[in-house]
Scaffold this active site. Structure first.
Site, PDB file in Angstrom:
ATOM      1  N   ASP A 292      -3.098   5.429  -2.675  1.00  0.00           N
ATOM      2  CA  ASP A 292      -4.018   6.450  -2.182  1.00  0.00           C
ATOM      3  C   ASP A 292      -3.966   7.645  -3.132  1.00  0.00           C
ATOM      4  O   ASP A 292      -2.969   8.366  -3.181  1.00  0.00           O
ATOM      5  CB  ASP A 292      -3.581   6.853  -0.772  1.00  0.00           C
ATOM      6  CG  ASP A 292      -4.428   7.952  -0.157  1.00  0.00           C
ATOM      7  OD1 ASP A 292      -5.346   8.452  -0.822  1.00  0.00           O
ATOM      8  OD2 ASP A 292      -4.143   8.313   1.007  1.00  0.00           O
TER       9      ASP A 292
ATOM     10  N   ASP B 164      -6.115  10.170  -3.005  1.00  0.00           N
ATOM     11  CA  ASP B 164      -6.868  11.269  -2.385  1.00  0.00           C
ATOM     12  C   ASP B 164      -8.213  11.465  -3.084  1.00  0.00           C
ATOM     13  O   ASP B 164      -8.952  10.532  -3.291  1.00  0.00           O
ATOM     14  CB  ASP B 164      -6.027  12.543  -2.374  1.00  0.00           C
ATOM     15  CG  ASP B 164      -4.911  12.500  -1.341  1.00  0.00           C
ATOM     16  OD1 ASP B 164      -4.930  11.606  -0.480  1.00  0.00           O
ATOM     17  OD2 ASP B 164      -4.001  13.348  -1.408  1.00  0.00           O
TER      18      ASP B 164
ATOM     19  N   HIS C 155      -7.394   4.175  -4.763  1.00  0.00           N
ATOM     20  CA  HIS C 155      -8.684   4.492  -4.166  1.00  0.00           C
ATOM     21  C   HIS C 155      -8.898   5.996  -4.199  1.00  0.00           C
ATOM     22  O   HIS C 155      -7.956   6.799  -4.089  1.00  0.00           O
ATOM     23  CB  HIS C 155      -8.847   3.908  -2.757  1.00  0.00           C
ATOM     24  CG  HIS C 155      -7.937   4.441  -1.700  1.00  0.00           C
ATOM     25  ND1 HIS C 155      -8.084   5.688  -1.137  1.00  0.00           N
ATOM     26  CD2 HIS C 155      -6.886   3.879  -1.057  1.00  0.00           C
ATOM     27  CE1 HIS C 155      -7.175   5.873  -0.204  1.00  0.00           C
ATOM     28  NE2 HIS C 155      -6.417   4.778  -0.145  1.00  0.00           N
TER      29      HIS C 155
ATOM     30  N   TYR D 219       0.850  -1.194   0.000  1.00  0.00           N
ATOM     31  CA  TYR D 219       0.000   0.000   0.000  1.00  0.00           C
ATOM     32  C   TYR D 219       0.881   1.237   0.000  1.00  0.00           C
ATOM     33  O   TYR D 219       1.956   1.244   0.615  1.00  0.00           O
ATOM     34  CB  TYR D 219      -0.902   0.006   1.236  1.00  0.00           C
ATOM     35  CG  TYR D 219      -1.826   1.194   1.313  1.00  0.00           C
ATOM     36  CD1 TYR D 219      -2.856   1.365   0.393  1.00  0.00           C
ATOM     37  CD2 TYR D 219      -1.672   2.158   2.308  1.00  0.00           C
ATOM     38  CE1 TYR D 219      -3.706   2.458   0.461  1.00  0.00           C
ATOM     39  CE2 TYR D 219      -2.522   3.247   2.391  1.00  0.00           C
ATOM     40  CZ  TYR D 219      -3.540   3.406   1.466  1.00  0.00           C
ATOM     41  OH  TYR D 219      -4.376   4.495   1.533  1.00  0.00           O
TER      42      TYR D 219
ATOM     43  N   ARG E 261     -13.438   5.186  -1.592  1.00  0.00           N
ATOM     44  CA  ARG E 261     -13.377   5.380  -0.140  1.00  0.00           C
ATOM     45  C   ARG E 261     -14.455   6.375   0.264  1.00  0.00           C
ATOM     46  O   ARG E 261     -14.618   7.418  -0.370  1.00  0.00           O
ATOM     47  CB  ARG E 261     -11.997   5.904   0.249  1.00  0.00           C
ATOM     48  CG  ARG E 261     -11.915   6.408   1.692  1.00  0.00           C
ATOM     49  CD  ARG E 261     -10.528   6.855   2.056  1.00  0.00           C
ATOM     50  NE  ARG E 261     -10.540   7.991   2.956  1.00  0.00           N
ATOM     51  CZ  ARG E 261      -9.461   8.553   3.493  1.00  0.00           C
ATOM     52  NH1 ARG E 261      -8.269   8.074   3.204  1.00  0.00           N
ATOM     53  NH2 ARG E 261      -9.567   9.600   4.285  1.00  0.00           N
TER      54      ARG E 261
ATOM     55  N   ASN F 283      -8.814  -0.219   7.351  1.00  0.00           N
ATOM     56  CA  ASN F 283      -7.642   0.620   7.586  1.00  0.00           C
ATOM     57  C   ASN F 283      -7.224   0.494   9.046  1.00  0.00           C
ATOM     58  O   ASN F 283      -7.865   1.040   9.936  1.00  0.00           O
ATOM     59  CB  ASN F 283      -7.969   2.079   7.249  1.00  0.00           C
ATOM     60  CG  ASN F 283      -6.792   3.008   7.468  1.00  0.00           C
ATOM     61  OD1 ASN F 283      -5.673   2.576   7.720  1.00  0.00           O
ATOM     62  ND2 ASN F 283      -7.040   4.305   7.360  1.00  0.00           N
TER      63      ASN F 283
ATOM     64  N   CYS G 134      -6.820  14.110   6.873  1.00  0.00           N
ATOM     65  CA  CYS G 134      -6.597  12.717   7.264  1.00  0.00           C
ATOM     66  C   CYS G 134      -7.919  12.102   7.693  1.00  0.00           C
ATOM     67  O   CYS G 134      -8.713  12.730   8.410  1.00  0.00           O
ATOM     68  CB  CYS G 134      -5.588  12.662   8.406  1.00  0.00           C
ATOM     69  SG  CYS G 134      -5.407  11.011   9.126  1.00  0.00           S
TER      70      CYS G 134
ATOM     71  N   ASP H  52      -0.855  16.007   5.775  1.00  0.00           N
ATOM     72  CA  ASP H  52      -1.753  15.300   4.855  1.00  0.00           C
ATOM     73  C   ASP H  52      -3.044  16.100   4.686  1.00  0.00           C
ATOM     74  O   ASP H  52      -4.104  15.723   5.176  1.00  0.00           O
ATOM     75  CB  ASP H  52      -2.040  13.904   5.410  1.00  0.00           C
ATOM     76  CG  ASP H  52      -2.917  13.081   4.477  1.00  0.00           C
ATOM     77  OD1 ASP H  52      -2.948  13.373   3.271  1.00  0.00           O
ATOM     78  OD2 ASP H  52      -3.590  12.143   4.966  1.00  0.00           O
TER      79      ASP H  52
ATOM     80  N   GLU I 263     -13.914   4.321   5.610  1.00  0.00           N
ATOM     81  CA  GLU I 263     -12.920   4.902   6.506  1.00  0.00           C
ATOM     82  C   GLU I 263     -13.486   5.129   7.900  1.00  0.00           C
ATOM     83  O   GLU I 263     -14.665   5.459   8.076  1.00  0.00           O
ATOM     84  CB  GLU I 263     -12.409   6.222   5.917  1.00  0.00           C
ATOM     85  CG  GLU I 263     -11.377   6.960   6.757  1.00  0.00           C
ATOM     86  CD  GLU I 263     -10.064   6.192   6.916  1.00  0.00           C
ATOM     87  OE1 GLU I 263     -10.107   5.076   7.477  1.00  0.00           O
ATOM     88  OE2 GLU I 263      -9.020   6.722   6.519  1.00  0.00           O
TER      89      GLU I 263
ATOM     90  N   GLU J 128     -11.460   9.143  -2.727  1.00  0.00           N
ATOM     91  CA  GLU J 128     -12.324   9.419  -1.592  1.00  0.00           C
ATOM     92  C   GLU J 128     -13.347  10.499  -1.909  1.00  0.00           C
ATOM     93  O   GLU J 128     -13.231  11.219  -2.903  1.00  0.00           O
ATOM     94  CB  GLU J 128     -11.487   9.807  -0.370  1.00  0.00           C
ATOM     95  CG  GLU J 128     -10.665  11.050  -0.542  1.00  0.00           C
ATOM     96  CD  GLU J 128      -9.551  11.137   0.498  1.00  0.00           C
ATOM     97  OE1 GLU J 128      -9.559  12.111   1.276  1.00  0.00           O
ATOM     98  OE2 GLU J 128      -8.678  10.249   0.532  1.00  0.00           O
TER      99      GLU J 128
END
Length: 297
Positions: free
Chosen positions: A89, A91, A116, A48, A161, A213, A126, A62, A191, A118
């Site tokens: 990731d 975002d 992924h 990952y 996500r 996660n 985050c 982040d 998440e 989101e």
């Protein structure tokens, strides 16, 4: 030696096949290409690549400051050195629908197995912090549809996500997960689930694989892989764990220098030169080099 012996297409196909097998796949988070090689060496099922780790590596929080170029570049470096599939990731997709489409194709070119996306607003936060906001459902669905339409390799995994659990509750998280699966998402990343019952509820709500996660200092208890498998979770990530352990060790080393003026006491905790060379496969490079230059003048 040098690059992975498997093509990106082969890694993606193998990743899909393992997901269909029903086992729980473990994807620890790499913080650089060398750590990805270690993850492979230890028998994990995938790698990952966390947006939080990439941001931290650049000395940034982040909060959506990294760019597509930075993330795709690091993703390509990591994917190059491992036979394992790499999940990245991405975002919010670095923008809206057209940006998401470009993100998918750049990540395909980087050689990763999937990404992924989101449903937070941009700039994001985050996932285990308070104060998050999600975009309207229609906008989030549009991101997933754009991603699915843009991919060229049908085995490239598009994971959706949702951060809705921490914003408006579990019911909306489930509603969004269903909508994303209907829009073509191949897997769901719910998440900040708070307990195993919430993972089980998400598992019952959708027919695609779901991801857990297991990040430290977050909203979720650190459940074992056995417990997650028991409620039907298909993938588990440990996104920042290796970076946190490495940075914790580095901080202790610097404190030891300050206090004692030498690192001699910490040498037994260090990776040996021989082990590093083993991971880097020095022997293969030496054999190749001697074969190329095996002549006399």
């Amino acid at each position: 030696m040098l690059h992975s012996t498997k093509t990106p297409a082969q890694k993606r196909a193998a990743f899909r096949e393992r997901l269909r097998g029903g086992e729980l796949l473990r994807l620890p988070g790499a913080f650089n290409p060398l750590s990805a090689k270690l993850i492979q060496d230890k028998g994990m099922e995938g790698v990952y690549l966390s947006g939080s780790v990439i941001a931290a590596d650049l000395g940034l929080p982040d909060i959506g400051l990294t760019t597509l170029t930075e993330v795709a570049g690091r993703a390509g470096q990591v994917a190059r050195v491992t036979e394992l599939p790499v999940l990245v990731d991405a975002d919010t997709g670095f923008g809206e629908a057209m940006n998401v489409a470009r993100t998918v194709q750049c990540m395909e070119d980087a050689g990763v197995a999937g990404i992924h996306l989101e449903d937070q607003v941009n700039p994001k936060r985050c996932g285990h912090l308070d104060g998050k906001h999600v975009v309207p459902l229609a906008d989030a669905v549009q991101r997933i549809r754009a991603a699915v339409q843009a991919r060229r390799d049908p085995n490239f995994l598009i994971m959706a996500r949702t951060d809705a659990r921490g914003v408006s509750g579990m019911d909306e998280a489930i509603e969004r997960a269903k909508a994303y699966a209907d829009a073509g998402a191949d897997a769901i990343f719910p998440e900040a689930m708070t307990d195993l019952e919430e993972f089980a509820a998400m598992r019952a709500a959708v027919d695609v694989p779901i991801l857990a996660n297991m990040t430290e200092f977050g909203k979720s208890e650190l459940f074992s892989t056995a417990a997650l498998a028991e409620v039907g979770v298909n993938l588990v990530i440990f996104p920042v764990s290796l970076l946190r352990l490495a940075m914790g060790g580095a901080e202790r080393a610097l404190d030891t220098i300050t206090e004692h003026g030498t690192l001699e006491s910490l040498v037994p905790q260090m990776q040996t030169r021989a082990r590093l060379y083993e991971l880097l496969d020095y022997e293969s490079y030496s054999q190749f080099d001697s074969g190329v230059y095996d002549f006399t003048v």
